[in-house]
Scaffold this active site. Structure first.
Site, mmCIF file in Angstrom:
data_model
loop_
_atom_site.group_PDB
_atom_site.id
_atom_site.type_symbol
_atom_site.label_atom_id
_atom_site.label_comp_id
_atom_site.label_asym_id
_atom_site.label_seq_id
_atom_site.Cartn_x
_atom_site.Cartn_y
_atom_site.Cartn_z
ATOM 1 C CB CYS A 359 -1.005 -0.090 1.080
ATOM 2 S SG CYS A 359 -2.221 0.684 0.890
ATOM 3 C CG HIS A 484 -3.403 -4.129 3.216
ATOM 4 N ND1 HIS A 484 -2.373 -3.184 3.698
ATOM 5 C CD2 HIS A 484 -3.832 -2.447 2.634
ATOM 6 C CE1 HIS A 484 -2.610 -1.829 4.305
ATOM 7 N NE2 HIS A 484 -3.190 -1.454 3.192
ATOM 8 C CD GLU A 486 -1.417 -5.930 5.029
ATOM 9 O OE1 GLU A 486 -0.924 -6.368 3.697
ATOM 10 O OE2 GLU A 486 -1.764 -5.587 5.657
HETATM 11 N N1 GLN Z 1 -2.103 7.006 2.814
HETATM 12 C C1 GLN Z 1 -2.391 5.879 1.407
HETATM 13 C C2 GLN Z 1 -3.582 5.940 1.043
HETATM 14 O O1 GLN Z 1 -4.593 6.220 1.643
HETATM 15 C C3 GLN Z 1 -1.739 4.497 1.680
HETATM 16 C C4 GLN Z 1 -2.959 3.930 2.472
HETATM 17 C C5 GLN Z 1 -2.030 2.330 3.728
HETATM 18 O O2 GLN Z 1 -0.948 2.125 3.325
HETATM 19 N N2 GLN Z 1 -2.756 1.355 3.871
HETATM 20 O O3 GLN Z 1 -3.314 5.783 -0.426
#
Ligand code: GLN
Length: 511
Positions: A359, A484, A486
Site C-alpha cells: 500500500c 494488503h 497480509e
Molecule cells: N495513505 C495511503 C492512501 O491512503 C496508503 C494507505 C495504506 O497504506 N493503507 O492511499
C-alpha cells in the site's frame, strides 16, 4: 474453541462485539487500537477478526464486528424512519433487541452450526451492560441446550506468596450473577497450572462443574492454544452442555504439521519492517502473522526487525538496512517518515535486496523510482498536494468525499496479473482478489514513462484500470502491491507473496 469445533466437522463463525461508540474501528489510531482489519466486503474491523480468519480459514464480514456505535446508529436510523412510531425508544428493549438481531443474523444465514460471540471489555464495565443483558436474553430465548455462556477470567499469580488467587474470578462471577447470568464454563487465564485444589475452589464458589473449569495457560505461540484447549477438553464440555454429538474426533493433523514446522526451523532470515507504528507491533499484526505462516512454510524462522522510518536517512540507511536479508515497507497514512521509506527503497533497489512494498510502501516505491530513475520532482499528493509530478494521486471519486469512516477504497477487488510476470508465477494465477484500504492511487498519466524505465505495472484492476501491482525489471525480487496481502494469510493458506518473499530472503542470504 472455534478451531476445535471446526476440526470436528462443524462450521463455525466468530463475532466480536466492541462496546465503544465509534461506528467501527476505521477511524481509530493504530497506536491506541492496533491494526484495522479489513474484510472482503469492505468492513473496517477489530484486529481480532484477523485471528478468527487465520485460525478458522473462513472469511468474516462486516456482520462479524459490531460496536455500540453501530447498534445505536441502527436504532436511531430506524427511529427517524418511524419504525418505533409512538414509542419511547430505550436501551431495554430496543438496544438489546438490536444486539440480539445482530447475533441471530449470522445464524439465519444457515451457514453455521456454531456462532461464537465475543464481548470485548470486562464484566462490570458500564459500556458492556446492554451486551451482557442481550446475552442473558439470548440464553433465555434459546434455552440451555442451544446457547451457553463462557466466562474468560484472569487468575492472578502473587509472586511473593507463590500463590494463584481465585478471588477476582469469584467476584466477576458474582457480578455476572447479579446481571442474571450463570457462566457454564470458566476459562481461566493463568501463568501457572491450576492445581486440583484451585479448580475445586473455583467450581464450588462459582457454581460450575469441576470439569468446566478450564485452564488457559500462557502459551509459547497463540497457535498452540487449540491444542492446549483440547487437552483441557473445552470442546467436549461445549458439546456436552449443548447436547450435540460430535461428527468425528478432532482432526488437527494439518494444524500440527504447521506447528511442527513453526517450531523446528532449519534456517533463519532477518527481515526489516520499515514503518511508522513500530513501537506497537499490534499495528502491523497481520503482517507479523503472515510472516509466521510463510516462515513455517519455508521451514525458516523469520526475525522481524522493526524499523522506524524516521530513523532512516541518506547517512544512516546503510547502517540500518545493511545486514538485512529483505525489507518490507509497511502501509501507513500521511507520514512524516515518508522520506525515510523512500531512502530505504532506494537502497534495496540499488543493492538488489528483496523488497515488498504494501500500500503506502508500494506508493513510496513509485515515488522513489520517479525521483531517482526518471529524475522527476515527484511525490504523492497525500504528502505534497502541490507536487509538480504527482505520480501517486487521489482518485477522482475520492476528491468529493469529505466524511471519514468507511469512505476509502475498501474491501476485495479483482486484479489481473500480466502473464509471465513474477507476480503471476507467485500466485500461479492471472486473476486474483485482494483487499484494499486507501485513498490514493498510481497516477496512470505517468504509466508509460515509468514502465519504459523498468518499473512494470503487472497487476491491473480490470474495471477501473488502476495499477495494483508493480515489479522492477532486473532486480531479483522487487514487488509493490496497492492492496494488503497480509489480510488473507491463514495458517492453512499462507499467502504466496509472503511465502515467496521469505524464500527470496533465504536466497539473498545464501548469496
Ligand atoms: N495513505 C495511503 C492512501 O491512503 C496508503 C494507505 C495504506 O497504506 N493503507 O492511499
Amino acid at each position: 474453541m472455534g478451531k476445535l469445533l471446526q476440526s470436528r466437522g462443524f462450521s463455525v463463525t466468530i463475532q466480536k462485539f466492541d462496546p465503544y461508540i465509534n461506528i467501527d474501528p476505521g477511524t481509530l489510531n493504530p497506536y491506541e487500537h492496533g491494526e484495522c482489519y479489513v474484510t472482503d466486503d469492505g468492513g473496517e474491523t477489530d484486529l481480532d477478526l484477523g485471528h478468527y480468519e487465520r485460525f478458522l480459514n473462513v472469511r468474516t464480514t462486516k456482520a462479524n464486528n459490531i460496536t455500540t456505535g453501530r447498534i445505536y446508529n441502527n436504532v436511531i436510523t430506524k427511529e427517524r424512519h418511524g419504525e418505533y412510531l409512538g414509542k419511547t425508544v430505550q436501551v431495554v428493549p430496543h438496544i438489546t433487541d438490536e444486539i440480539k438481531r445482530n447475533i441471530f443474523q449470522l445464524g439465519e444465514t444457515g451457514q453455521y452450526d456454531f456462532i461464537i460471540t465475543e464481548i470485548g471489555g470486562s464484566v462490570g464495565d458500564i459500556e458492556s451492560l446492554p451486551f451482557v443483558e442481550a446475552v442473558r436474553q439470548v440464553r433465555w430465548d434459546l434455552g440451555a441446550n442451544n446457547a451457553m455462556v463462557i466466562h474468560l477470567t484472569l487468575i492472578p499469580y502473587l509472586k511473593a506468596a507463590k500463590e494463584l488467587k481465585t478471588k477476582p474470578t469469584q467476584h466477576s462471577v458474582k457480578e455476572l450473577l447479579s446481571y442474571g447470568i450463570q457462566p457454564d464454563i470458566l476459562v481461566c487465564r493463568t501463568e501457572h497450572p491450576l492445581s486440583m485444589e484451585i479448580r475445586k475452589k473455583l467450581a464450588l464458589f462459582c457454581n460450575v462443574n469441576l470439569n468446566s473449569v478450564i485452564e488457559a495457560m500462557d502459551a509459547d505461540t497463540i497457535y498452540d492454544v487449540p491444542l492446549l484447549m483440547k487437552k483441557e477438553k473445552l470442546d467436549e464440555r461445549v458439546l456436552a452442555k449443548l447436547k450435540v454429538t460430535t461428527k468425528h474426533e478432532p482432526d488437527l493433523e494439518q494444524w500440527k504439521g504447521f506447528l511442527g514446522k513453526l517450531k523446528n526451523p532449519t534456517s533463519e532470515v532477518n527481515i526489516g519492517l520499515v514503518g511508522k507504528y513500530v513501537s506497537l507491533p499490534d499495528a502491523y499484526k497481520s503482517i507479523a502473522e503472515a510472516f509466521i505462516h510463510a516462515g513455517a512454510q519455508n521451514d525458516c524462522k523469520v526475525n522481524l526487525k522493526w524499523i522506524s522510518s524516521e530513523e532512516i536517512t541518506k547517512e544512516t540507511v546503510e547502517n540500518v538496512l545493511g545486514q538485512l536479508d529483505a525489507v518490507l515497507v509497511a502501509p501507513g497514512f500521511g507520514e512524516r517518515g515518508l522520506e525515510g521509506k523512500i531512502e530505504a527503497i532506494k537502497y534495496v533497489r540499488e543493492n538488489k535486496v528483496p523488497f515488498l512494498g504494501i500500500c503506502l510502501g508500494m506508493q513510496c516505491a513509485v515515488v522513489e523510482f520517479a525521483r531517482n530513475v526518471l529524475g522527476l520532482d515527484a511525490s504523492s499528493t497525500e504528502l505534497n498536494p502541490k507536487s509538480k509530478h504527482p505520480v501517486i494521486d487521489m482518485m477522482e471519486e475520492q476528491k468529493k468525499i469529505t466524511t471519514k469512516g468507511g469512505t476509502m477504497r475498501l474491501g476485495a477487488y479483482a486484479c489481473k496479473l500480466k502473464k509471465g510476470s513474477k507476480a503471476n508465477h507467485i500466485y500461479g494465477d492471472t486473476l486474483i482478489h485482494e483487499r484494499h484500504r486507501h485513498r490514493y492511487e498510481f497516477n496512470n498519466k505517468y504509466l508509460e514513462q515509468i514502465e519504459e524505465a523498468g518499473l512494470k505495472a503487472v497487476g491491473i484492476n480490470p474495471d477501473s484500470n488502476l495499477v495494483e501491482v508493480v515489479e522492477l525489471k532486473d532486480h531479483p525480487w522487487f514487488i509493490g502491491v496497492q492492496y494488503h496481502p497480509e489480510l488473507r494469510s491463514t495458517v492453512l493458506n499462507p499467502h504466496p507473496l509472503f511465502v515467496k518473499f521469505v524464500a527470496a530472503a533465504l536466497e539473498h542470504k545464501s548469496n
